[in-house]
Write a protein that holds these residues in place. Sequence first.
Motif, PDB file in Angstrom:
ATOM      1  N   GLN A  47     -11.329-101.119  10.837  1.00 43.43           N
ATOM      2  CA  GLN A  47     -11.739-100.742  12.044  1.00 43.43           C
ATOM      3  C   GLN A  47     -11.144-100.739  13.347  1.00 43.43           C
ATOM      4  N   LEU A  48     -10.029-101.251  13.342  1.00 39.04           N
ATOM      5  CA  LEU A  48      -9.133-101.340  14.622  1.00 39.04           C
ATOM      6  C   LEU A  48      -8.509 -99.943  14.753  1.00 39.04           C
ATOM      7  N   VAL A  49      -8.035 -99.262  13.444  1.00 38.84           N
ATOM      8  CA  VAL A  49      -7.552 -97.920  13.666  1.00 38.84           C
ATOM      9  C   VAL A  49      -8.698 -97.077  14.216  1.00 38.84           C
ATOM     10  N   GLU A  50      -9.954 -97.168  13.741  1.00 34.80           N
ATOM     11  CA  GLU A  50     -11.031 -96.324  13.769  1.00 34.80           C
ATOM     12  C   GLU A  50     -11.365 -96.527  15.465  1.00 34.80           C
ATOM     13  N   ASP A  51     -11.274 -97.987  15.881  1.00 40.40           N
ATOM     14  CA  ASP A  51     -11.615 -98.064  17.321  1.00 40.40           C
ATOM     15  C   ASP A  51     -10.575 -97.529  18.083  1.00 40.40           C
ATOM     16  N   LEU A  52      -9.510 -97.504  17.816  1.00 35.51           N
ATOM     17  CA  LEU A  52      -8.157 -97.028  18.584  1.00 35.51           C
ATOM     18  C   LEU A  52      -8.300 -95.356  18.690  1.00 35.51           C
ATOM     19  N   ASN A  53      -8.773 -94.756  17.565  1.00 34.92           N
ATOM     20  CA  ASN A  53      -8.927 -93.276  17.403  1.00 34.92           C
ATOM     21  C   ASN A  53     -10.042 -92.950  18.381  1.00 34.92           C
ATOM     22  N   ARG A  54     -11.243 -93.634  18.125  1.00 39.42           N
ATOM     23  CA  ARG A  54     -12.480 -93.129  19.080  1.00 39.42           C
ATOM     24  C   ARG A  54     -12.062 -93.046  20.697  1.00 39.42           C
ATOM     25  N   ARG A  55     -11.397 -94.301  20.837  1.00 41.70           N
ATOM     26  CA  ARG A  55     -11.104 -94.473  22.461  1.00 41.70           C
ATOM     27  C   ARG A  55      -9.924 -93.573  22.853  1.00 41.70           C
ATOM     28  N   VAL A  56      -9.036 -93.059  22.118  1.00 41.55           N
ATOM     29  CA  VAL A  56      -7.934 -92.041  22.487  1.00 41.55           C
ATOM     30  C   VAL A  56      -8.617 -90.890  22.538  1.00 41.55           C
ATOM     31  N   ARG A  57      -9.484 -90.395  21.583  1.00 42.93           N
ATOM     32  CA  ARG A  57     -10.206 -89.265  21.397  1.00 42.93           C
ATOM     33  C   ARG A  57     -11.187 -88.778  22.851  1.00 42.93           C
ATOM     34  N   ARG A  58     -11.777 -90.066  23.209  1.00 39.44           N
ATOM     35  CA  ARG A  58     -12.755 -89.853  24.298  1.00 39.44           C
ATOM     36  C   ARG A  58     -11.927 -89.710  25.598  1.00 39.44           C
ATOM     37  N   ALA A  59     -10.960 -90.528  25.831  1.00 36.75           N
ATOM     38  CA  ALA A  59     -10.164 -90.367  26.739  1.00 36.75           C
ATOM     39  C   ALA A  59      -9.489 -89.028  27.155  1.00 36.75           C
ATOM     40  N   MET A  60      -8.976 -88.252  25.932  1.00 40.41           N
ATOM     41  CA  MET A  60      -8.682 -86.983  26.037  1.00 40.41           C
ATOM     42  C   MET A  60      -9.679 -86.017  26.477  1.00 40.41           C
ATOM     43  N   SER A  61     -10.751 -86.168  25.537  1.00 42.31           N
ATOM     44  CA  SER A  61     -12.090 -85.210  25.749  1.00 42.31           C
ATOM     45  C   SER A  61     -12.502 -85.179  27.280  1.00 42.31           C
ATOM     46  N   GLU A  62     -12.650 -86.384  27.552  1.00 39.85           N
ATOM     47  CA  GLU A  62     -13.235 -86.625  29.144  1.00 39.85           C
ATOM     48  C   GLU A  62     -12.257 -86.007  30.076  1.00 39.85           C
ATOM     49  N   ALA A  63     -11.037 -86.307  29.826  1.00 39.47           N
ATOM     50  CA  ALA A  63      -9.979 -85.622  30.800  1.00 39.47           C
ATOM     51  C   ALA A  63      -9.871 -83.990  30.742  1.00 39.47           C
ATOM     52  N   SER A  64     -10.001 -83.610  29.701  1.00 40.19           N
ATOM     53  CA  SER A  64      -9.940 -81.950  29.622  1.00 40.19           C
ATOM     54  C   SER A  64     -11.190 -81.363  29.699  1.00 40.19           C
ATOM     55  N   ALA A  65     -12.504 -81.908  29.795  1.00 36.83           N
ATOM     56  CA  ALA A  65     -13.652 -81.377  29.576  1.00 36.83           C
ATOM     57  C   ALA A  65     -13.787 -80.183  30.767  1.00 36.83           C
ATOM     58  N   ALA A  66     -13.390 -80.430  32.075  1.00 34.18           N
ATOM     59  CA  ALA A  66     -13.610 -79.680  33.191  1.00 34.18           C
ATOM     60  C   ALA A  66     -12.379 -78.425  33.046  1.00 34.18           C
ATOM     61  N   ALA A  67     -11.469 -78.599  32.272  1.00 30.79           N
ATOM     62  CA  ALA A  67     -10.331 -77.535  32.510  1.00 30.79           C
ATOM     63  C   ALA A  67     -10.990 -76.081  32.347  1.00 30.79           C
ATOM     64  N   PRO A  68     -10.252 -75.210  33.210  1.00 33.31           N
ATOM     65  CA  PRO A  68     -10.568 -73.738  33.261  1.00 33.31           C
ATOM     66  C   PRO A  68     -10.291 -72.973  32.141  1.00 33.31           C
ATOM     67  N   ASN A  69      -8.988 -73.412  31.324  1.00 31.11           N
ATOM     68  CA  ASN A  69      -8.773 -72.573  30.198  1.00 31.11           C
ATOM     69  C   ASN A  69      -8.087 -73.586  29.372  1.00 31.11           C
ATOM     70  N   ARG A  70      -7.689 -72.996  28.071  1.00 29.07           N
ATOM     71  CA  ARG A  70      -7.074 -73.829  26.938  1.00 29.07           C
ATOM     72  C   ARG A  70      -5.756 -74.578  27.619  1.00 29.07           C
ATOM     73  N   ILE A  71      -4.840 -73.925  28.216  1.00 31.85           N
ATOM     74  CA  ILE A  71      -3.686 -74.320  28.297  1.00 31.85           C
ATOM     75  C   ILE A  71      -3.588 -75.722  29.625  1.00 31.85           C
ATOM     76  N   GLU A  72      -4.682 -75.456  30.366  1.00 34.79           N
ATOM     77  CA  GLU A  72      -4.904 -76.776  31.526  1.00 34.79           C
ATOM     78  C   GLU A  72      -5.638 -77.790  30.541  1.00 34.79           C
ATOM     79  N   ALA A  73      -6.545 -77.295  29.779  1.00 32.26           N
ATOM     80  CA  ALA A  73      -6.907 -78.505  28.900  1.00 32.26           C
ATOM     81  C   ALA A  73      -5.942 -79.267  28.095  1.00 32.26           C
ATOM     82  N   GLU A  74      -5.079 -78.420  27.520  1.00 29.19           N
ATOM     83  CA  GLU A  74      -3.987 -79.128  26.978  1.00 29.19           C
ATOM     84  C   GLU A  74      -3.136 -80.187  28.000  1.00 29.19           C
TER      85      GLU A  74
END
Length: 227
Positions: A62-89
């Motif tokens: 459950q801890l692995v899943e919790d860490l996975n969920r949090r890191v994916r959310r952090a990356m997704s929220e950060a890249s959501a407004a990027a104008p293109n794929r390179i900036e999303a990376e």
Amino acid sequence: MRPAPRTKKGRETRQRILAAAEQMFSTNGYSDASVARITDAAGVGQGTFYLYFDSKLELFEQLVEDLNRRVRRAMSEASAAAPNRIEAERAGFRAFFQFTAEHPSLYRIVREAELVSPGALRLHYGRIVDGYIEGLRQAGAAGEIGDIDPTVAAWALMGIGEMIGMRWVLWSNGEAGDDSDPLASGTSAVPDEVFEQMMTFIGRALGRPEPAATPSPPTPLSEGQPQ
């Protein structure tokens, strides 16, 4: 697996146990992180532990899943407004390195999952790579990146993030050393110059190739010029 707690207090208690487990598993390893040590760190009784988790193994998974969920959310929220794929990376990697600087246990726990719970390991990488593949596929269709297999690119990008993060975030001892010394980066964050070099590499690997130049037609010979 126990059902998720319904009350706010129950959710807070469960999260407190997960936070204590993150610290204990990271510091002591799975074998030495007993339920008693985890509950002591969380400030709850062992009876309370078993209201939320059936076993130490389930807690680990459950801890692995919790860490996975949090890191994916952090990356997704950060890249959501990027104008293109390179900036999303760029935005996603910055968020990933920030998260791992705050939670270096992510590396240690996920790597230990290879032996403790291979299923949790596959879940962690699989959930990240699934989103990566879809994003790269859409970017390719939009012409934002070159003609590259999104599955191969996704796994390669994950490898870049993991190794750069381990070298400059996880394996730091506070003293700068040789470039080949993974234990002497002298930092707990990826330096800007390293980040920019990484992004240059990624941009060239993913970037849409320039169209080939059309050769100029030959200049017609004027009358009297040698053939």
